[in-house]
Design a protein around this motif. Structure first.
Motif, PDB file in Angstrom:
ATOM      1  N   VAL A 125      18.348  61.999  29.665  1.00  0.00           N
ATOM      2  CA  VAL A 125      18.050  60.696  30.267  1.00  0.00           C
ATOM      3  C   VAL A 125      18.646  60.677  31.671  1.00  0.00           C
ATOM      4  N   LYS A 126      17.816  60.519  32.661  1.00  0.00           N
ATOM      5  CA  LYS A 126      18.266  60.615  34.051  1.00  0.00           C
ATOM      6  C   LYS A 126      18.474  59.262  34.719  1.00  0.00           C
ATOM      7  N   ASN A 127      18.182  58.159  34.014  1.00  0.00           N
ATOM      8  CA  ASN A 127      18.278  56.835  34.625  1.00  0.00           C
ATOM      9  C   ASN A 127      19.181  55.933  33.786  1.00  0.00           C
ATOM     10  N   LEU A 128      20.346  55.607  34.331  1.00  0.00           N
ATOM     11  CA  LEU A 128      21.308  54.754  33.631  1.00  0.00           C
ATOM     12  C   LEU A 128      21.759  53.622  34.539  1.00  0.00           C
ATOM     13  N   LEU A 129      21.543  52.398  34.096  1.00  0.00           N
ATOM     14  CA  LEU A 129      22.093  51.218  34.752  1.00  0.00           C
ATOM     15  C   LEU A 129      23.168  50.649  33.835  1.00  0.00           C
ATOM     16  N   TYR A 130      24.290  50.229  34.405  1.00  0.00           N
ATOM     17  CA  TYR A 130      25.365  49.714  33.567  1.00  0.00           C
ATOM     18  C   TYR A 130      26.020  48.504  34.218  1.00  0.00           C
ATOM     19  N   ALA A 131      26.631  47.687  33.360  1.00  0.00           N
ATOM     20  CA  ALA A 131      27.270  46.462  33.824  1.00  0.00           C
ATOM     21  C   ALA A 131      28.684  46.743  34.286  1.00  0.00           C
ATOM     22  N   SER A 132      28.952  46.382  35.534  1.00  0.00           N
ATOM     23  CA  SER A 132      30.326  46.315  36.003  1.00  0.00           C
ATOM     24  C   SER A 132      30.654  44.841  36.199  1.00  0.00           C
ATOM     25  N   SER A 133      31.637  44.517  37.013  1.00  0.00           N
ATOM     26  CA  SER A 133      32.075  43.131  37.103  1.00  0.00           C
ATOM     27  C   SER A 133      32.751  42.869  38.436  1.00  0.00           C
ATOM     28  N   SER A 134      32.661  41.624  38.892  1.00  0.00           N
ATOM     29  CA  SER A 134      33.397  41.216  40.089  1.00  0.00           C
ATOM     30  C   SER A 134      34.904  41.299  39.858  1.00  0.00           C
ATOM     31  N   SER A 135      35.320  41.385  38.597  1.00  0.00           N
ATOM     32  CA  SER A 135      36.752  41.478  38.292  1.00  0.00           C
ATOM     33  C   SER A 135      37.400  42.711  38.895  1.00  0.00           C
ATOM     34  N   VAL A 136      36.603  43.740  39.196  1.00  0.00           N
ATOM     35  CA  VAL A 136      37.195  44.967  39.740  1.00  0.00           C
ATOM     36  C   VAL A 136      37.851  44.715  41.101  1.00  0.00           C
ATOM     37  N   TYR A 137      37.484  43.637  41.797  1.00  0.00           N
ATOM     38  CA  TYR A 137      38.059  43.373  43.111  1.00  0.00           C
ATOM     39  C   TYR A 137      39.500  42.889  43.023  1.00  0.00           C
ATOM     40  N   GLY A 138      39.907  42.416  41.851  1.00  0.00           N
ATOM     41  CA  GLY A 138      41.301  42.099  41.603  1.00  0.00           C
ATOM     42  C   GLY A 138      41.939  41.240  42.672  1.00  0.00           C
ATOM     43  N   LEU A 139      42.982  41.777  43.291  1.00  0.00           N
ATOM     44  CA  LEU A 139      43.769  41.023  44.264  1.00  0.00           C
ATOM     45  C   LEU A 139      43.264  41.142  45.699  1.00  0.00           C
ATOM     46  N   ASN A 140      42.055  41.681  45.874  1.00  0.00           N
ATOM     47  CA  ASN A 140      41.499  41.759  47.231  1.00  0.00           C
ATOM     48  C   ASN A 140      41.476  40.372  47.876  1.00  0.00           C
ATOM     49  N   GLU A 141      41.925  40.301  49.103  1.00  0.00           N
ATOM     50  CA  GLU A 141      41.948  39.022  49.809  1.00  0.00           C
ATOM     51  C   GLU A 141      40.780  38.866  50.778  1.00  0.00           C
ATOM     52  N   SER A 142      40.205  39.975  51.222  1.00  0.00           N
ATOM     53  CA  SER A 142      39.084  39.916  52.160  1.00  0.00           C
ATOM     54  C   SER A 142      37.813  39.483  51.437  1.00  0.00           C
ATOM     55  N   GLN A 143      37.148  38.466  51.977  1.00  0.00           N
ATOM     56  CA  GLN A 143      35.902  37.986  51.378  1.00  0.00           C
ATOM     57  C   GLN A 143      34.841  37.816  52.458  1.00  0.00           C
TER      58      GLN A 143
ATOM     59  N   PHE B 232      33.420  39.858  48.989  1.00  0.00           N
ATOM     60  CA  PHE B 232      33.720  41.169  48.433  1.00  0.00           C
ATOM     61  C   PHE B 232      32.579  42.137  48.748  1.00  0.00           C
ATOM     62  N   LYS B 233      32.924  43.285  49.267  1.00  0.00           N
ATOM     63  CA  LYS B 233      31.945  44.326  49.590  1.00  0.00           C
ATOM     64  C   LYS B 233      32.160  45.522  48.680  1.00  0.00           C
ATOM     65  N   THR B 234      31.084  46.213  48.359  1.00  0.00           N
ATOM     66  CA  THR B 234      31.209  47.385  47.483  1.00  0.00           C
ATOM     67  C   THR B 234      31.992  48.509  48.156  1.00  0.00           C
ATOM     68  N   THR B 235      32.185  48.422  49.467  1.00  0.00           N
ATOM     69  CA  THR B 235      32.996  49.412  50.174  1.00  0.00           C
ATOM     70  C   THR B 235      34.484  49.067  50.151  1.00  0.00           C
ATOM     71  N   ASP B 236      34.845  47.877  49.650  1.00  0.00           N
ATOM     72  CA  ASP B 236      36.256  47.491  49.552  1.00  0.00           C
ATOM     73  C   ASP B 236      36.978  48.349  48.525  1.00  0.00           C
ATOM     74  N   LYS B 237      38.275  48.527  48.715  1.00  0.00           N
ATOM     75  CA  LYS B 237      39.066  49.200  47.700  1.00  0.00           C
ATOM     76  C   LYS B 237      39.152  48.328  46.452  1.00  0.00           C
ATOM     77  N   THR B 238      39.110  48.975  45.309  1.00  0.00           N
ATOM     78  CA  THR B 238      39.186  48.242  44.037  1.00  0.00           C
ATOM     79  C   THR B 238      40.241  48.881  43.146  1.00  0.00           C
ATOM     80  N   ASP B 239      41.419  49.079  43.713  1.00  0.00           N
ATOM     81  CA  ASP B 239      42.491  49.735  42.965  1.00  0.00           C
ATOM     82  C   ASP B 239      43.642  48.779  42.646  1.00  0.00           C
TER      83      ASP B 239
ATOM     84  N   TYR C 174      26.227  48.040  43.313  1.00  0.00           N
ATOM     85  CA  TYR C 174      25.765  46.841  43.994  1.00  0.00           C
ATOM     86  C   TYR C 174      26.511  45.623  43.460  1.00  0.00           C
ATOM     87  N   ASN C 175      26.800  44.685  44.349  1.00  0.00           N
ATOM     88  CA  ASN C 175      27.175  43.343  43.926  1.00  0.00           C
ATOM     89  C   ASN C 175      25.901  42.583  43.600  1.00  0.00           C
TER      90      ASN C 175
END
Length: 368
Positions: free
Chosen positions: A159-177, A179-186, A287-288
């Motif tokens: 199967v070569k096509n997989l879409l999966y659910a992530s979450s805005s929660s990964v942005y955690g304590l990011n203060e910059s808004q 939220f961009k997918t290029t932001d750090k999510t650590d 993607y967001n």
């Protein structure tokens, strides 16, 4: 209940798609729309009791999957031959359902070997930010081990096509808004968020090693008919309708990028169709998917009060562990790659939600 909100129809192209989490909020709506346009959908869910299973069974009933057929369902493994007993839909000829856990690698492998999916949409997961503090092991098993099993099944059965659910929660304590997918999510602040971030890293690895086209969608506060009872719209509607105080955390000083369910589903289908149509699409994408228009919590409450026709009693409380003050989605990726952006007004979406809520729970207008 038919929606009165207009959305652009998507061009149907019949494919066989596995949708995990079809007893869940987003999974149910996605399966329904795919089936209505003619796709073949195999649904999978473990129907756990994290929240009211009657709501989950009711969603499945809307898909033509009857509760008694699920309870009589078994997946059996012979020495050389696996037999999967499905529940067949009485409403959609191209729909069948299996009750199973993502952690059950053998059943997943049997399913993938038998069905030969064109695409997989993995929405099944142990949900909830705060519950991850109480029951962390459930999140590791479902969201990490289960997702690994999905990736392995895709790899092993082509199967070569997989879409999966992530979450805005990964942005955690990011203060910059926003939220961009290029932001750090650590800097996640809940185990739920950490498991979703791990999904993104695992998907990247499998895309790099095995050429699987993986697309993660970071959902932003999804709401609408058939929504989860542990989320604010349902909690607030239930409390207001029954003269109980709603819990307003951080003393109301919060905002969320509320995103209507139909917009989420249309976004998912756009991605699935692009994956299936364009074999040259990059192997790993994120993607967001949000409304790109955060709403203050007190404004959200006022909108809900107007739709219900009743004022809320409010209990103002401090911030909860694992929660964030605000979310705001940059959706330029969706716009650039798909020409798509969620656009349902909060008042319209809440109106649809309240209409469904009254119908499903038997609430009368202006219930006192």
């Amino acid at each position: 209940m038919p929606s009165t909100i207009n959305h652009q129809p998507l061009t149907p192209k019949s494919k066989k798609i596995l949708v995990t989490g079809t007893a869940g909020f987003i999974g149910y709506h996605l399966a329904k729309k795919l089936l209505e346009r003619g796709d073949e959908v195999v649904g999978l869910d473990n129907i756990n009791d994290y929240y009211d299973v009657n709501l989950k069974y009711a969603r499945l009933t809307e898909l033509g999957i009857q509760k008694d057929t699920i309870n009589n369902q078994q997946s059996t493994i012979d020495q050389n031959l696996s037999t999967i007993n499905y529940s067949l839909s009485t409403r959609f000829p191209k729909h069948k359902f299996i009750k199973a856990n993502l952690e059950d690698a053998q059943t997943l492998n049997n399913l993938f070997e038998t069905e030969k999916f064109d695409a997989v949409c993995n929405l099944a997961a142990q949900a909830g930010v705060r519950y991850s503090i109480e029951n962390p092991h459930a999140y590791i098993q479902s969201n990490v081990v289960g997702f690994l099993n999905i990736l392995e099944a895709c790899r092993n059965f082509g199967v070569k096509n997989l879409l999966y659910a992530s979450s805005s929660s990964v942005y955690g304590l990011n203060e910059s808004q926003p939220f961009k997918t290029t932001d750090k999510t650590d800097t996640p602040i809940s185990l739920y968020a950490a498991t979703k971030k791990s999904n993104e890293l695992m998907a990247h690895t499998y895309s790099h090693l095995y050429g699987i086209r993986t697309t993660g969608l970071r959902f932003f506060t999804v709401y609408g008919p058939w929504g989860r009872p542990d989320m604010a719209p349902m909690l607030f509607a239930d409390a207001i309708s029954n003269d109980r105080a709603i819990k307003v955390f951080n003393h109301g000083k919060m905002s969320r990028d509320f995103t209507y369910i139909d917009d989420i589903v249309d976004g998912i289908i756009n991605v699935i169709d692009m994956q299936l149509k364009n074999r040259d699409i990059k192997a790993c994408k994120l993607y967001n998917i949000g409304n790109n228009s955060p709403v203050e919590l007190m404004e959200f409450i006022e909108t809900l009060e107007k739709a219900i026709g009743k004022k809320a009693k409010k209990e103002f409380l401090p911030m909860q562990d694992g929660d964030v003050v605000s979310t705001y989605a940059d959706v330029s990726g969706l716009m650039n790659d798909f020409g798509y952006k969620p656009d349902t007004k909060l008042s319209d979406g809440i109106g649809e939600f309240v209409e469904w809520y009254r119908e499903f729970y038997g609430k009368e207008e202006n219930d006192k």
